[in-house]
Design a protein around this motif. Structure first.
Motif, PDB file in Angstrom:
ATOM      1  N   UNK A  45       3.937   7.101  -0.669  1.00 39.73           N
ATOM      2  CA  UNK A  45       3.935   7.534   0.724  1.00 39.73           C
ATOM      3  C   UNK A  45       2.752   6.894   1.410  1.00 39.73           C
ATOM      4  N   UNK A  46       2.339   7.377   2.567  1.00 41.89           N
ATOM      5  CA  UNK A  46       1.257   6.706   3.275  1.00 41.89           C
ATOM      6  C   UNK A  46      -0.026   6.583   2.485  1.00 41.89           C
ATOM      7  N   UNK A  47      -0.212   7.400   1.463  1.00 38.40           N
ATOM      8  CA  UNK A  47      -1.501   7.377   0.786  1.00 38.40           C
ATOM      9  C   UNK A  47      -1.534   6.387  -0.361  1.00 38.40           C
ATOM     10  N   UNK A  48      -0.459   5.755  -0.722  1.00 40.11           N
ATOM     11  CA  UNK A  48      -0.631   4.774  -1.766  1.00 40.11           C
ATOM     12  C   UNK A  48       0.612   4.209  -2.395  1.00 40.11           C
ATOM     13  N   UNK A  98     -10.064  10.508  11.446  1.00 40.76           N
ATOM     14  CA  UNK A  98     -10.305   9.452  12.439  1.00 40.76           C
ATOM     15  C   UNK A  98     -10.381   8.086  11.769  1.00 40.76           C
ATOM     16  N   UNK A  99     -11.048   8.008  10.640  1.00 37.86           N
ATOM     17  CA  UNK A  99     -11.141   6.746   9.910  1.00 37.86           C
ATOM     18  C   UNK A  99      -9.765   6.324   9.409  1.00 37.86           C
ATOM     19  N   UNK A 100      -8.995   7.298   8.930  1.00 42.12           N
ATOM     20  CA  UNK A 100      -7.644   6.998   8.458  1.00 42.12           C
ATOM     21  C   UNK A 100      -6.771   6.486   9.596  1.00 42.12           C
ATOM     22  N   UNK A 135      -5.681   5.329   3.451  1.00 37.33           N
ATOM     23  CA  UNK A 135      -5.146   6.377   2.596  1.00 37.33           C
ATOM     24  C   UNK A 135      -6.230   7.125   1.845  1.00 37.33           C
ATOM     25  N   UNK A 136      -7.227   6.402   1.344  1.00 42.11           N
ATOM     26  CA  UNK A 136      -8.337   7.058   0.654  1.00 42.11           C
ATOM     27  C   UNK A 136      -9.181   7.874   1.630  1.00 42.11           C
ATOM     28  N   UNK A 137      -9.346   7.366   2.855  1.00 37.89           N
ATOM     29  CA  UNK A 137     -10.093   8.121   3.860  1.00 37.89           C
ATOM     30  C   UNK A 137      -9.376   9.433   4.158  1.00 37.89           C
ATOM     31  N   UNK A 138      -8.063   9.383   4.289  1.00 44.29           N
ATOM     32  CA  UNK A 138      -7.294  10.597   4.547  1.00 44.29           C
ATOM     33  C   UNK A 138      -7.406  11.576   3.391  1.00 44.29           C
ATOM     34  N   UNK A 158       0.794  -1.177   0.000  1.00 35.70           N
ATOM     35  CA  UNK A 158       0.000   0.000   0.000  1.00 35.70           C
ATOM     36  C   UNK A 158       0.833   1.234   0.000  1.00 35.70           C
ATOM     37  N   UNK A 159       1.506   1.599  -0.962  1.00 33.50           N
ATOM     38  CA  UNK A 159       2.249   2.817  -0.815  1.00 33.50           C
ATOM     39  C   UNK A 159       2.796   3.729  -1.853  1.00 33.50           C
TER      40      UNK A 159
END
Length: 281
Positions: free
Chosen positions: A13-16, A210-212, A201-204, A1-2
């Motif tokens: 990075x953290x998002x994908x 909070x979900x992230x 990552x998609x939530x962020x 996932x990155x």
């Protein structure tokens, strides 16, 4: 996932864009039928970033056994994403697996790995193979039976393409959710750690902090429980980005320790864990 240094349009990075787990293989466990000494040894090496050594353990079996040949290829494909090296070896292993495949499920598994290798080359900026990635995963979807175990991995990887090559987050979300549900049903904790991370990552991306935080925490928890050392630095860095100080600083310091322990792997964390940071603690 990155996500970067590797690609202008995709951030690692953290998002994908993080490497996905090798096809057909989480940590060894009785319930997954992976409790042999060889399986355990392969996992120990793989989890520490020793992909070549892990693949070498499968060499005696890979000449005649398609499953072993596919696992060997998957390990070398995974190495490419973490290190941005070894593409020729991965291609050779993949061609061997494709030649040995006997039925649609095996051919589908090989196509899924080819799609991942092409995706990796694209996001790391080695060469644009996005069309090949899409075609290979499309072929995998056509070949894998609906109830095949590999469907979970396929959905996850199609999510990666949708998010990072097509920039269609809604399609990515649907694919990640399918993959997460299947991985949960299969009790594939390693794949769950990746799907949690990408869903977070998609939530962020949508501002749902909070979900992230929950998703990144679950991803980190699973990697800790599995002993997946090579995936710890990315998970810690991702969680640090949604935690307040001083917890964020503690998580980043721990990520730097793992990064150093593994000699700068994953390579795509270099831009986040800068030299100044690496010498700060």
């Amino acid at each position: 996932m990155a996500e970067t240094a590797m690609s202008r349009s995709v951030r690692l990075d953290p998002v994908g864009g993080e490497p996905s787990p090798a096809f057909g293989g989480g940590a060894p466990s009785e319930r997954l039928g992976m409790a042999s000494p060889v399986d355990r040894a392969v996992w120990r090496l793989r989890s520490r970033g020793c992909w070549e050594d892990a693949a070498a353990l499968l060499d005696p079996y890979a000449e005649t056994e398609t499953a072993a040949c596919l696992r060997r290829a998957a390990l070398l494909v995974e190495r490419c994403m973490f290190t941005s090296e070894g593409f020729a070896a991965a291609e050779a292993a993949l061609r061997a697996a494709e030649a040995l495949a006997q039925d649609d499920e095996e051919r589908g598994a090989a196509a899924c790995e080819r799609g991942q290798l092409a995706y990796t080359a694209t996001v790391l900026g080695v060469r644009d193979r996005s069309d090949e990635a899409r075609a290979a995963l499309g072929r995998a979807a056509a070949l894998l039976p609906p109830d095949a175990r590999g469907r979970a991995m396929l959905d996850y990887r199609r999510g990666l393409l949708a998010e990072h090559l097509s920039d269609t987050p809604q399609s990515a979300l649907a694919a990640y959710r399918r993959a997460h549900a299947a991985a949960t049903a299969l009790e594939d904790d390693l794949l769950c750690s990746f799907t949690w991370r990408h869903l977070a990552g998609l939530a962020l991306r949508d501002g749902e902090v909070a979900e992230a935080r929950h998703g990144f925490s679950e991803s980190l928890r699973l990697r800790e429980e599995l002993g997946y050392l090579v995936g710890m630095a990315p998970a810690l860095t991702a969680l640090a980005d949604v935690e307040p100080e001083p917890e964020a600083a503690r998580l980043r310091a721990e990520a730097r320790r793992f990064y150093r322990l593994l000699d700068g792997v994953p390579v795509w964390l270099a831009d986040q864990l800068t030299e100044d940071q690496l010498t700060a603690d």
